[in-house]
Design a protein around this motif. Structure first.
Motif, mmCIF file in Angstrom:
data_model
loop_
_atom_site.group_PDB
_atom_site.id
_atom_site.type_symbol
_atom_site.label_atom_id
_atom_site.label_comp_id
_atom_site.label_asym_id
_atom_site.label_seq_id
_atom_site.Cartn_x
_atom_site.Cartn_y
_atom_site.Cartn_z
ATOM 1 N N LEU A 105 9.113 28.074 30.837
ATOM 2 C CA LEU A 105 7.709 28.071 30.543
ATOM 3 C C LEU A 105 7.168 26.824 31.117
ATOM 4 O O LEU A 105 5.869 26.680 31.464
ATOM 5 C CB LEU A 105 7.424 28.060 29.054
ATOM 6 C CG LEU A 105 7.776 29.394 28.466
ATOM 7 C CD1 LEU A 105 7.620 29.294 26.692
ATOM 8 C CD2 LEU A 105 7.014 30.438 28.987
ATOM 9 N N ASN A 106 8.156 25.738 31.433
ATOM 10 C CA ASN A 106 7.783 24.427 32.092
ATOM 11 C C ASN A 106 7.812 24.526 33.417
ATOM 12 O O ASN A 106 7.716 23.601 34.074
ATOM 13 C CB ASN A 106 8.781 23.353 31.437
ATOM 14 C CG ASN A 106 8.366 23.053 30.048
ATOM 15 O OD1 ASN A 106 7.195 23.248 29.427
ATOM 16 N ND2 ASN A 106 9.261 22.482 29.316
ATOM 17 N N ASP A 107 8.084 25.702 34.056
ATOM 18 C CA ASP A 107 7.901 25.724 35.591
ATOM 19 C C ASP A 107 9.283 25.191 36.111
ATOM 20 O O ASP A 107 9.183 24.562 37.225
ATOM 21 C CB ASP A 107 6.812 25.452 36.139
ATOM 22 C CG ASP A 107 5.648 26.475 35.756
ATOM 23 O OD1 ASP A 107 5.916 27.625 35.752
ATOM 24 O OD2 ASP A 107 4.699 25.840 35.810
ATOM 25 N N GLU A 108 10.380 24.801 35.315
ATOM 26 C CA GLU A 108 11.722 24.179 35.839
ATOM 27 C C GLU A 108 12.485 25.007 36.756
ATOM 28 O O GLU A 108 13.047 24.800 37.756
ATOM 29 C CB GLU A 108 12.499 23.376 34.794
ATOM 30 C CG GLU A 108 11.449 22.410 34.301
ATOM 31 C CD GLU A 108 12.383 21.651 33.199
ATOM 32 O OE1 GLU A 108 13.536 21.765 33.316
ATOM 33 O OE2 GLU A 108 11.800 20.977 32.208
ATOM 34 N N GLU A 115 12.283 27.399 27.286
ATOM 35 C CA GLU A 115 11.575 26.086 27.666
ATOM 36 C C GLU A 115 11.461 25.938 29.072
ATOM 37 O O GLU A 115 10.394 25.488 29.326
ATOM 38 C CB GLU A 115 12.255 25.226 26.577
ATOM 39 C CG GLU A 115 11.686 23.748 26.709
ATOM 40 C CD GLU A 115 12.126 22.681 25.713
ATOM 41 O OE1 GLU A 115 11.618 21.748 26.004
ATOM 42 O OE2 GLU A 115 13.030 23.089 25.107
ATOM 43 N N ARG A 116 12.624 25.703 29.840
ATOM 44 C CA ARG A 116 12.641 25.508 31.194
ATOM 45 C C ARG A 116 11.677 26.662 31.963
ATOM 46 O O ARG A 116 11.356 26.151 33.034
ATOM 47 C CB ARG A 116 14.012 25.474 31.790
ATOM 48 C CG ARG A 116 14.706 24.223 30.968
ATOM 49 C CD ARG A 116 16.353 24.181 31.404
ATOM 50 N NE ARG A 116 16.367 24.182 32.634
ATOM 51 C CZ ARG A 116 17.398 24.519 33.643
ATOM 52 N NH1 ARG A 116 18.413 25.094 32.891
ATOM 53 N NH2 ARG A 116 17.300 24.361 34.853
#
Length: 293
Positions: free
Chosen positions: A162-165, A159-160
């Motif tokens: 894919l969210n560019d975190e 998730e992180r």
């Protein structure tokens, strides 16, 4: 020079220490057998999973899933670092921690921002004291972790990503090679790099997998599971390596205690002989003085 009573007290203390190290060696050996059985049972599954993933990846385009695509501008990387929750296992923890610090320095030299996701109390305490940026820390998981927890951990990384975190995720653990050898190993988790075949493997006849549904849909389904498989394998490898290192450390400690007892016994015998000789000299000297009188 130490008195006879002091030497006897030291010998007694070392004997008690040897009893403790022997007991810890036996406990580590029992835990090692259980952890090694789990690791060896999971290893064929992980190896075949990797083979299937590599076969599927070789048959489709690499950009079919975001987890396979490398980001052009990599700025933020995260390291999933494994260490033990307890000490008394020789240089096991420091080998992994030193390897982790070296990796962090290498990434900072490239101008990257590094964050840590820690598993194990020893690593958490070390990196916290030195002010490293820590995203999360988990302790007391070994022996009780299951695949559902690992799935949640891998889902968080995905998730992180894919969210560019974060732009890349790496994992560092101690790979169990043998009873006397545990190697700190770094692998790349995200983006996923499908295993490449060597020249010898490429020349051999490879199994042809019949896929239902089609290879693309199957690969999309298996990619997140591949991350979970790697993390779970790291848990098993690191736990087995820890018990092997502790067993070796306690065995060496027991041997050192035995050598120290032998040395102290020799010192005690020398001191006792010197005391007896001194008493005899006093008696002979007194007898000679009476004769002259």
């Amino acid at each position: 020079m130490a008195t006879l009573r002091d030497i006897l007290r030291k010998i007694g203390a070392v004997k008690k220490t040897r009893q403790i190290t022997r007991a810890m060696n036996m406990v580590a050996a029992a835990k090692l057998r259980g952890a090694q059985m789990k690791m060896e049972s999971f290893e064929p599954y992980a190896r075949k999973f990797s083979d299937v993933l590599g076969n599927l990846a070789s048959r489709i385009e690499p950009d079919v899933h975001p987890l396979l695509v490398k980001k052009e501008d990599v700025r933020r990387v995260e390291l999933l670092h494994f260490s033990a929750d307890r000490g008394l296992c020789g240089s096991f923890n420091m080998n992994g921690i030193n390897r982790g610090e070296k990796w962090i320095r290498e990434q900072k030299e490239k101008g990257l921002d590094v964050s840590l996701n820690l598993v194990g109390k020893k690593g958490r305490d070390f990196f916290t004291r030195r002010g490293y940026p820590i995203t999360a820390a988990q302790i007391h998981l070994y022996g009780s972790v299951d695949i559902s927890f690992v799935n949640k951990m891998s889902a968080g990384f995905i998730e992180r990503f894919l969210n560019d975190e974060i732009d890349e995720v790496y994992m560092m653990y101690s790979r169990f090679v043998s009873m006397a050898r545990q190697e700190p190993t770094v692998v790349k988790l995200i983006p996923i790099e499908p295993p490449r075949q060597s020249e010898e493997e490429a020349g051999k006849t490879q199994a042809e997998y019949v896929c239902e549904p089609d290879p693309e849909d199957l690969l999309i389904e298996l990619l997140p599971k591949n991350i979970s498989v790697q993390i779970f394998n790291a848990f098993l490898q690191n736990e087995t390596s820890e018990h092997a290192a502790r067993m070796a450390a306690m065995d060496n400690a027991s041997k050192n205690c035995k050598e120290l007892i032998e040395t102290l016994t020799l010192v005690y015998n020398k001191a006792r002989q010197a005391a007896i000789t001194a008493e005899l000299m006093d008696i002979v000297g007194g007898a000679e003085a009476l004769k002259k009188a």
